[in-house]
Structure formats: C-alpha cells, structure tokens
Motif scaffolding. Sequence first.
Motif, PDB file in Angstrom:
ATOM      1  N   GLU A  98       0.826  -1.209   0.000  1.00 26.40           N
ATOM      2  CA  GLU A  98       0.000   0.000   0.000  1.00 26.40           C
ATOM      3  C   GLU A  98       0.858   1.255   0.000  1.00 26.40           C
ATOM      4  OE1 GLU A  98      -3.609   2.070   2.633  1.00 26.40           O
ATOM      5  OE2 GLU A  98      -2.787   0.125   3.215  1.00 26.40           O
TER       6      GLU A  98
ATOM      7  N   PHE B  58      -3.885  -7.485  -9.079  1.00 22.86           N
ATOM      8  CA  PHE B  58      -5.282  -7.934  -9.187  1.00 22.86           C
ATOM      9  C   PHE B  58      -5.609  -8.974  -8.121  1.00 22.86           C
ATOM     10  CE2 PHE B  58      -5.314  -6.501 -13.793  1.00 22.86           C
ATOM     11  CZ  PHE B  58      -6.281  -5.525 -13.591  1.00 22.86           C
ATOM     12  N   SER B  59      -4.657  -9.878  -7.856  1.00 26.20           N
ATOM     13  CA  SER B  59      -4.885 -10.926  -6.852  1.00 26.20           C
ATOM     14  C   SER B  59      -5.023 -10.349  -5.459  1.00 26.20           C
ATOM     15  CB  SER B  59      -3.739 -11.942  -6.882  1.00 26.20           C
ATOM     16  OG  SER B  59      -2.551 -11.415  -6.309  1.00 26.20           O
ATOM     17  N   LYS B  60      -4.493  -9.135  -5.260  1.00 32.29           N
ATOM     18  CA  LYS B  60      -4.609  -8.451  -3.967  1.00 32.29           C
ATOM     19  C   LYS B  60      -5.825  -7.521  -3.919  1.00 32.29           C
ATOM     20  CE  LYS B  60      -0.698  -9.975  -2.149  1.00 32.29           C
ATOM     21  NZ  LYS B  60      -0.651 -10.780  -0.911  1.00 32.29           N
ATOM     22  N   GLY B  61      -6.643  -7.564  -4.988  1.00 31.77           N
ATOM     23  CA  GLY B  61      -7.811  -6.700  -5.035  1.00 31.77           C
ATOM     24  C   GLY B  61      -7.486  -5.267  -5.385  1.00 31.77           C
ATOM     25  N   LEU B  62      -6.322  -5.033  -6.008  1.00 30.68           N
ATOM     26  CA  LEU B  62      -5.888  -3.684  -6.352  1.00 30.68           C
ATOM     27  C   LEU B  62      -5.963  -3.475  -7.855  1.00 30.68           C
ATOM     28  CD1 LEU B  62      -2.749  -3.593  -4.025  1.00 30.68           C
ATOM     29  CD2 LEU B  62      -4.957  -2.462  -3.607  1.00 30.68           C
ATOM     30  N   ASP B  63      -6.270  -2.285  -8.267  1.00 23.51           N
ATOM     31  CA  ASP B  63      -6.379  -1.942  -9.679  1.00 23.51           C
ATOM     32  C   ASP B  63      -5.079  -1.283 -10.146  1.00 23.51           C
ATOM     33  OD1 ASP B  63      -7.001  -1.144 -12.207  1.00 23.51           O
ATOM     34  OD2 ASP B  63      -8.589   0.257 -11.630  1.00 23.51           O
TER      35      ASP B  63
END
Length: 299
Positions: free
Chosen positions: A184, A209-214
């Motif tokens: 982050e 993406f696998s961490k839910g981030l764009d």
Amino acid sequence: MNFHQLHIFYTVLERGSFSAAAQTLHMTQPAVTMQVQALEDYFGTKLFNRSTKKIVLSEAGHTLMPYAIRSIQLMRETDQAMSAFTHMLEGRLQLGASLTIGEYVLPRLLGPFGKQYPNISIMMKVMNTSQIMEEILKHQLNFGLIEAPVTHPDMVIEPVMGDELKLIVPHDHPLAERQEVALEEVLQHPFVLREQGSGTRRVMEEQLFSKGLDPGTMKIVMELGSTGAVKSAVEAGLGITIISTSSVKHEVALGLLKIVNISDASFKRQFYAIHLKSTLLPISAVTFLTFLREHSNDN
C-alpha cells in the motif's frame, strides 16, 4: 516397425498433410509417403483415410496414435535423462530469447555452459515472443525461451527456470534505507514501468489484481519499451519500478539502485521453453535446457 516411422506417422497427422509433414521433417514427400506405407504394410491395414481435401485417421490409425505419442514422449524423457552424461556433444544451437532472458539471464549462464560443453556453439536472437514463435514455425530456430506461457496447437510449452520481480528504487530514495515496505505504501510513489503487454508488466499487474488492487490507479509517470531504459529512468530519480532482480545485479553492486522487499506481495514467475510438437529436439538442445533447469538459481 521403428521409432522413425512412428514419428513420421504422428507428424503427418499433426501437420494435416504429407507435404506439410515432409517440410517439418526436412524430408521429401515421397519419402514420407513411403515410410507411412511401410508402417501400414507392417500392420497390414490402412492408417489414414485419404481424400482430395484432407487426411483423417482410420480406426487402426486412431488405435495407433496414443502409442506413437507415448513413444515420442518416452524418447524426449530418455534424451533428458541421458543429457547429464553426454559431455562430448557437438553442434550448433539456434534459439530465440525474450528480452529479460536474452539480455540479463542467459549471458551469465552461457559461460559456464560453454566450459562444460565447449563443442556446442550457440546462436541466440533476442526478440519478442510472437517473433520467436514465428521463427520456430519456420524452422529457423530450434527452440525459444519466453517469459510468459502461450498457447499454440503446434507447440510444446514447458517451465524451465524461475524468476522473481522486486521493488527497485534509486539509491537516495526515501524507501532505499528500508528493509521491507508494505505494498500500500509502495503504490503511493511514482512508477516507471515496462510497456503494456510485456511479460514483466503482466506479472506485476496479475499480482496486484490478486490483492484486489487496480493497476490503473498507480502513479505511472513513464512507460518504456526496454528494461535498460526503465533502469536508467529509475537511476535518474524519475520513479521506482518492479522488475526482475536478474536485470539489476550490476547497478545494485555499484550502489546505483537498491532492492527493497515488499512485505505483503510476491512477484514470482516462470520462464518457459517452447518448441514444435512434431520436432524432436537435438540432444544438444535437451542438454542445454537441462543445464538451465539445474542452474536456474545461479543467475
């Protein structure tokens, strides 16, 4: 019956015609036809139903096909198992390698390989994956080494080496003195990245993406078409990046760049070997790939 005939039989079906198989096998079409006919004479039955448009397997051909495939696979496994004992090999290998592999990974391994196998010469082209595949299909390269898996009906794709991407920062960057940093916090800084579609960029984006981030929310100040250009931009203080550790050994040793661990993300990937299904690699090529697998952590 012999293995050569089974290989020709398999290649005719794989390529869809006797003429295409002859081109793949570097044989004349009559020679291919003669070998298939010899196999049919041995079994006393037709293996193909021939028509003007295409060839299809007969019932007997359908029965034989899995055994032909198994025999080819067994020959490949035999070559790989015996490659460790073949130190007097000679020959010329023609291979293609994608950018990171060709410029940063293989050069450190070609020296040790050359000392162990001094009579094998290597001609390597550094190009993108689509160019490598095109030249393999034209029989201009024995095989290729690429950074991401691809799918092609005529190709064998197999993992051969591991690699890891890491956060790379300038030596005087605020993160340079940190042993570890959270993802982050990393994403709050400006980035210099490889271009869209590159293997390096794809691995990084898939992990985000696998961490839910764009990845689209990253502060990207520059996109460049080579790893060398990315390194130069980071060294100049234009941003930070995530690239292969294999590509920054020199700059890290000189103190120009710093590798920083990201505590909650890992950017690991495989490098892959690619070659034609219908072509048995020469033992020198099998030996080279075996060498890469055994020394994949040396780069």
